[in-house]
Design a protein around this motif. Structure first.
Motif, PDB file in Angstrom:
ATOM      1  N   TYR A  75      -3.726   8.529   5.858  1.00  0.00           N
ATOM      2  CA  TYR A  75      -3.930   7.500   4.833  1.00  0.00           C
ATOM      3  C   TYR A  75      -4.194   6.130   5.466  1.00  0.00           C
ATOM      4  O   TYR A  75      -5.106   5.420   5.067  1.00  0.00           O
ATOM      5  CB  TYR A  75      -2.723   7.425   3.912  1.00  0.00           C
ATOM      6  CG  TYR A  75      -2.830   6.321   2.896  1.00  0.00           C
ATOM      7  CD1 TYR A  75      -3.626   6.465   1.774  1.00  0.00           C
ATOM      8  CD2 TYR A  75      -2.151   5.120   3.076  1.00  0.00           C
ATOM      9  CE1 TYR A  75      -3.736   5.443   0.853  1.00  0.00           C
ATOM     10  CE2 TYR A  75      -2.256   4.104   2.161  1.00  0.00           C
ATOM     11  CZ  TYR A  75      -3.052   4.264   1.050  1.00  0.00           C
ATOM     12  OH  TYR A  75      -3.162   3.250   0.155  1.00  0.00           O
TER      13      TYR A  75
ATOM     14  N   ARG B 252       2.509   1.511  -3.600  1.00  0.00           N
ATOM     15  CA  ARG B 252       1.511   1.712  -4.657  1.00  0.00           C
ATOM     16  C   ARG B 252       0.902   3.105  -4.589  1.00  0.00           C
ATOM     17  O   ARG B 252       0.718   3.754  -5.610  1.00  0.00           O
ATOM     18  CB  ARG B 252       0.418   0.654  -4.526  1.00  0.00           C
ATOM     19  CG  ARG B 252      -0.666   0.752  -5.583  1.00  0.00           C
ATOM     20  CD  ARG B 252      -1.822  -0.175  -5.288  1.00  0.00           C
ATOM     21  NE  ARG B 252      -2.430   0.227  -4.017  1.00  0.00           N
ATOM     22  CZ  ARG B 252      -2.873  -0.631  -3.112  1.00  0.00           C
ATOM     23  NH1 ARG B 252      -2.787  -1.913  -3.308  1.00  0.00           N
ATOM     24  NH2 ARG B 252      -3.404  -0.196  -1.983  1.00  0.00           N
ATOM     25  N   ASP B 253       0.602   3.579  -3.399  1.00  0.00           N
ATOM     26  CA  ASP B 253      -0.121   4.834  -3.244  1.00  0.00           C
ATOM     27  C   ASP B 253       0.758   5.984  -2.760  1.00  0.00           C
ATOM     28  O   ASP B 253       0.240   6.971  -2.244  1.00  0.00           O
ATOM     29  CB  ASP B 253      -1.292   4.640  -2.279  1.00  0.00           C
ATOM     30  CG  ASP B 253      -2.295   3.626  -2.803  1.00  0.00           C
ATOM     31  OD1 ASP B 253      -2.413   3.513  -4.033  1.00  0.00           O
ATOM     32  OD2 ASP B 253      -2.945   2.956  -1.985  1.00  0.00           O
ATOM     33  N   TRP B 254       2.064   5.883  -2.914  1.00  0.00           N
ATOM     34  CA  TRP B 254       2.961   6.934  -2.439  1.00  0.00           C
ATOM     35  C   TRP B 254       2.634   8.308  -3.040  1.00  0.00           C
ATOM     36  O   TRP B 254       2.552   9.293  -2.306  1.00  0.00           O
ATOM     37  CB  TRP B 254       4.413   6.533  -2.686  1.00  0.00           C
ATOM     38  CG  TRP B 254       5.384   7.544  -2.191  1.00  0.00           C
ATOM     39  CD1 TRP B 254       6.187   8.338  -2.934  1.00  0.00           C
ATOM     40  CD2 TRP B 254       5.646   7.883  -0.820  1.00  0.00           C
ATOM     41  NE1 TRP B 254       6.940   9.143  -2.121  1.00  0.00           N
ATOM     42  CE2 TRP B 254       6.628   8.887  -0.823  1.00  0.00           C
ATOM     43  CE3 TRP B 254       5.140   7.447   0.390  1.00  0.00           C
ATOM     44  CZ2 TRP B 254       7.118   9.460   0.348  1.00  0.00           C
ATOM     45  CZ3 TRP B 254       5.628   8.012   1.564  1.00  0.00           C
ATOM     46  CH2 TRP B 254       6.601   9.003   1.531  1.00  0.00           C
TER      47      TRP B 254
ATOM     48  N   ALA C  15       0.833  -1.208   0.000  1.00  0.00           N
ATOM     49  CA  ALA C  15       0.000   0.000   0.000  1.00  0.00           C
ATOM     50  C   ALA C  15       0.866   1.255   0.000  1.00  0.00           C
ATOM     51  O   ALA C  15       0.561   2.228  -0.684  1.00  0.00           O
ATOM     52  CB  ALA C  15      -0.922  -0.004   1.212  1.00  0.00           C
TER      53      ALA C  15
ATOM     54  N   THR D 190      -0.192   9.415  -4.030  1.00  0.00           N
ATOM     55  CA  THR D 190      -1.463   9.831  -3.442  1.00  0.00           C
ATOM     56  C   THR D 190      -1.270  10.317  -2.015  1.00  0.00           C
ATOM     57  O   THR D 190      -1.898  11.287  -1.594  1.00  0.00           O
ATOM     58  CB  THR D 190      -2.472   8.661  -3.453  1.00  0.00           C
ATOM     59  OG1 THR D 190      -2.570   8.154  -4.774  1.00  0.00           O
ATOM     60  CG2 THR D 190      -3.830   9.095  -2.961  1.00  0.00           C
TER      61      THR D 190
END
Length: 156
Positions: free
Chosen positions: A96, A39-41, A36, A43
């Motif tokens: 997050y 993948r979402d860095w 996570a 964001t």
């Protein structure tokens, strides 16, 4: 009433089988966290910061499984800025994940390749209106610093 019978084996289990069975739930949980995070860095921190910040590794504390240290790779010219933004980045990560998963950030400056940056030749034709062009073999940290300085001085 049914009784659960233990599976009998001819030989004892190996140490690797025992350790794997014991650590699988913990490893699976940490793998989801790593996935996570990677993948979402963009964001999490925003696309502008993600351009010069990247997560390298997460180091979990032995005593507390809920808190960890995040090691970040940062461009050397942006490292002072990022050091002032550490609390804000930790808050973004907590927002997050839903809890304060990361309690500390460690910054590792990325200096790039300095081997090809020998002494650059400086142009002698210096006019007051246009600065000399930057040499091609200058490291990118210095280029970005000089470009920011140039933008600052070009403002009226």
């Amino acid at each position: 009433m049914k009784h659960a019978y233990r599976k009998r084996r001819l030989f004892p289990r190996t140490l690797s089988e025992v350790v794997t069975a014991a650590t699988n739930p913990l490893v699976a949980q940490k793998e989801k966290f790593y996935t996570a995070l990677l993948r979402d860095w963009p964001t999490i921190v925003g696309p502008e910061r993600a351009a010069y910040l990247s997560p390298q590794r997460v180091q979990f504390n032995r005593d507390e499984q809920q808190s960890a240290t995040l090691h970040l790779k940062v461009n050397a010219d942006k490292a002072p800025e990022v050091s002032y933004m550490q609390e804000q980045i930790i808050e973004q990560l907590a927002r997050y994940f839903g809890y304060k998963a990361i309690t500390r950030l460690v910054l590792h400056a990325d200096h790039g390749s300095l081997a090809d940056a020998a002494s650059p030749a400086v142009a002698t034709t210096n006019t007051a209106t246009t600065p000399p062009p930057l040499p091609d073999n200058l490291p990118r940290e210095f280029k970005s610093i000089f470009e920011r300085m140039q933008k600052h001085f070009d403002k009226p």
